[in-house]
Design an enzyme around this catalytic site. Sequence first.
Site, mmCIF file in Angstrom:
data_model
loop_
_atom_site.group_PDB
_atom_site.id
_atom_site.type_symbol
_atom_site.label_atom_id
_atom_site.label_comp_id
_atom_site.label_asym_id
_atom_site.label_seq_id
_atom_site.Cartn_x
_atom_site.Cartn_y
_atom_site.Cartn_z
ATOM 1 N N GLY A 11 0.553 -1.220 0.061
ATOM 2 C CA GLY A 11 -0.110 0.138 0.218
ATOM 3 C C GLY A 11 0.735 1.060 0.067
ATOM 4 N N ASN A 13 1.644 3.087 -2.359
ATOM 5 C CA ASN A 13 1.037 4.076 -3.294
ATOM 6 C C ASN A 13 -0.433 4.692 -2.641
ATOM 7 O OD1 ASN A 13 2.103 4.501 -6.254
ATOM 8 N ND2 ASN A 13 2.593 2.168 -5.879
ATOM 9 N N ARG A 90 -5.000 -8.255 -9.230
ATOM 10 C CA ARG A 90 -6.002 -9.069 -9.959
ATOM 11 C C ARG A 90 -6.236 -8.764 -11.427
ATOM 12 N NH1 ARG A 90 -9.489 -13.419 -8.071
ATOM 13 N NH2 ARG A 90 -11.271 -12.755 -9.275
ATOM 14 N N ILE A 91 -6.574 -9.425 -12.293
ATOM 15 C CA ILE A 91 -7.085 -9.127 -13.636
ATOM 16 C C ILE A 91 -8.561 -9.123 -13.442
ATOM 17 C CG2 ILE A 91 -7.238 -9.632 -16.084
ATOM 18 C CD1 ILE A 91 -4.260 -10.996 -15.785
ATOM 19 N N ASN A 106 -5.246 2.871 -12.873
ATOM 20 C CA ASN A 106 -4.384 2.264 -12.363
ATOM 21 C C ASN A 106 -2.843 2.591 -12.708
ATOM 22 O OD1 ASN A 106 -3.285 -0.589 -11.587
ATOM 23 N ND2 ASN A 106 -2.843 -0.764 -13.681
ATOM 24 N N HIS A 108 1.047 1.248 -13.331
ATOM 25 C CA HIS A 108 1.816 0.166 -13.741
ATOM 26 C C HIS A 108 3.316 0.622 -13.720
ATOM 27 C CE1 HIS A 108 2.209 -3.376 -15.910
ATOM 28 N NE2 HIS A 108 2.827 -2.918 -16.838
ATOM 29 N N SER A 135 3.656 4.225 -15.285
ATOM 30 C CA SER A 135 2.438 4.921 -16.131
ATOM 31 C C SER A 135 1.059 4.604 -15.276
ATOM 32 C CB SER A 135 2.273 4.005 -17.596
ATOM 33 O OG SER A 135 3.369 4.074 -18.147
ATOM 34 N N THR A 140 -9.343 -0.151 -18.843
ATOM 35 C CA THR A 140 -10.356 -0.723 -19.657
ATOM 36 C C THR A 140 -10.288 -2.374 -19.399
ATOM 37 O OG1 THR A 140 -8.717 -0.986 -21.570
ATOM 38 C CG2 THR A 140 -9.845 0.921 -21.397
ATOM 39 N N ASP A 144 -3.591 -3.433 -18.537
ATOM 40 C CA ASP A 144 -2.811 -2.354 -18.708
ATOM 41 C C ASP A 144 -2.674 -1.892 -20.027
ATOM 42 O OD1 ASP A 144 -0.533 -4.703 -17.003
ATOM 43 O OD2 ASP A 144 -1.874 -3.182 -16.139
ATOM 44 N N GLU A 173 6.688 6.559 -8.787
ATOM 45 C CA GLU A 173 5.365 6.046 -8.759
ATOM 46 C C GLU A 173 4.325 7.090 -7.915
ATOM 47 O OE1 GLU A 173 4.428 2.061 -8.727
ATOM 48 O OE2 GLU A 173 6.689 1.562 -9.195
HETATM 49 C C1 GRF Z 1 3.663 -0.824 -7.465
HETATM 50 O O1 GRF Z 1 4.934 -0.956 -8.010
HETATM 51 C C2 GRF Z 1 2.724 -0.629 -8.577
HETATM 52 O O2 GRF Z 1 3.313 -0.013 -9.794
HETATM 53 C C3 GRF Z 1 2.655 -2.106 -9.029
HETATM 54 O O3 GRF Z 1 2.507 -2.732 -7.662
HETATM 55 C C4 GRF Z 1 3.564 -1.998 -6.719
HETATM 56 C C5 GRF Z 1 2.310 -1.816 -5.770
HETATM 57 O O4 GRF Z 1 3.240 -1.210 -4.680
HETATM 58 N N1 GRF Z 1 1.230 -2.310 -9.672
HETATM 59 P P1 GRF Z 1 2.452 -0.724 -3.288
HETATM 60 O O5 GRF Z 1 1.494 -1.852 -2.717
HETATM 61 O O6 GRF Z 1 1.412 0.605 -3.588
HETATM 62 O O7 GRF Z 1 3.393 -0.324 -2.235
#
Ligand code: GRF
Length: 203
Positions: A11, A13, A90-91, A106, A108, A135, A140, A144, A173
């Site tokens: 978590g 992000n 998850r997809i 999202n 990525h 990115s 959609t 990705d 990010e």
């Molecule tokens: C990040 O690198 C993100 O780009 C990818 O998974 C990681 C998630 O990290 N989808 P966090 O759980 O936000 O620390």
Amino acid sequence: LRIAVLASGRGSNFAALLAARDRGELIADFVLVASDKPHAGALQLAQTAGIPTLVLDPHDYAERRDYDFALFDRIAASKPDVLVLAGFMRIIDGDALKPWVGRMINIHPSLLPKYRGLHTHRRALKAGDSEHGASVHYVTAELDGGPVIAQTLLPVEAGDDENTLAARLLPLEHQLLSAVVALIAAGRLSLGADGIVFDGQPL
Ligand code: GRF
């Protein structure tokens, strides 16, 4: 703006979004953090921040699609304006996410359209790329594959391995995701029929 966050992991992000809100850079209410993993760090962060959480265990559903519809039904009950996938691993079934296209983003860890899917840092190194990055895109049905809103760039350095590359990319990010969510919260970014609109202009 009412934001629901979906996360499967630590978590960081999501934590960056909370920090941006606390700095007054992101004017938004976090209405829910949902996860497919009961022990996701993002859930602890949410609980500490007093944000409602939801855990739905995929093992309780016979079909992937049933899980996805149940998850989005439960998320909808929180009446979010935007869904943010912040390390959601998850997809998602295309029909289940259809109502959210244009309202779900999202992050990525690659320079899309390169390296959709997993192990992006390893693949960039293997390809000998001199530049890597992340990115943020609208989600959609194509994994990705949705319209890219913004990217952040990172030079690959000699001696980098996937861990050092991932670690150097992560703070970028955080900045990228926070900036994009802040633009959406400020009403400056949307996905129209002809693509992304930023400050009234096609991006
Ligand atoms: C990040 O690198 C993100 O780009 C990818 O998974 C990681 C998630 O990290 N989808 P966090 O759980 O936000 O620390």
